[in-house]
Scaffold this motif. Sequence first.
Motif, PDB file in Angstrom:
ATOM      1  N   ASN A  31      31.025  52.500  29.886  1.00  0.00           N
ATOM      2  CA  ASN A  31      29.595  52.806  29.833  1.00  0.00           C
ATOM      3  C   ASN A  31      28.865  52.362  31.102  1.00  0.00           C
ATOM      4  O   ASN A  31      27.636  52.344  31.134  1.00  0.00           O
ATOM      5  CB  ASN A  31      28.974  52.160  28.592  1.00  0.00           C
ATOM      6  N   CYS A  33      28.403  49.491  32.452  1.00  0.00           N
ATOM      7  CA  CYS A  33      27.613  48.254  32.360  1.00  0.00           C
ATOM      8  C   CYS A  33      27.831  47.352  33.574  1.00  0.00           C
ATOM      9  O   CYS A  33      26.907  46.674  34.025  1.00  0.00           O
ATOM     10  CB  CYS A  33      27.966  47.488  31.086  1.00  0.00           C
ATOM     11  N   TYR A  85      21.233  53.799  26.357  1.00  0.00           N
ATOM     12  CA  TYR A  85      22.580  54.293  26.043  1.00  0.00           C
ATOM     13  C   TYR A  85      22.579  54.803  24.606  1.00  0.00           C
ATOM     14  O   TYR A  85      23.200  54.211  23.724  1.00  0.00           O
ATOM     15  CB  TYR A  85      23.624  53.190  26.252  1.00  0.00           C
TER      16      TYR A  85
END
Length: 103
Positions: A31, A33, A85
């Motif tokens: 994702n 991050c 997200y």
Amino acid sequence: MKLKFTALCLIAASTFTGLAHANPTDIAKANKCFSCHSLDKKIIGPSYQDIAQKYAGQAGADIKLADRMRKGAVGVWGSAPMPAYPDISDADLKTVVKWVLSQ
């Protein structure tokens, strides 16, 4: 025949269940991050250790962080926005939040 079908269902279920327990760092990497956060140093956003320290012992911290990850936020750690997200699965979100708070 029923026994074979049951065995196949159990194998499929155990495989699927295993996906929900993925490694939190793999979820975070997938994702993106780590583009803004690291374990111990501020990049664009705070380090995971700083986040864990800020929320240590706070009731509902997991819910607050999950909400910020899902919807995005700005102004919590400065002027840099935390992107939303909305498509991360609930299981992945819970796994990452638990991991961040454990740092």
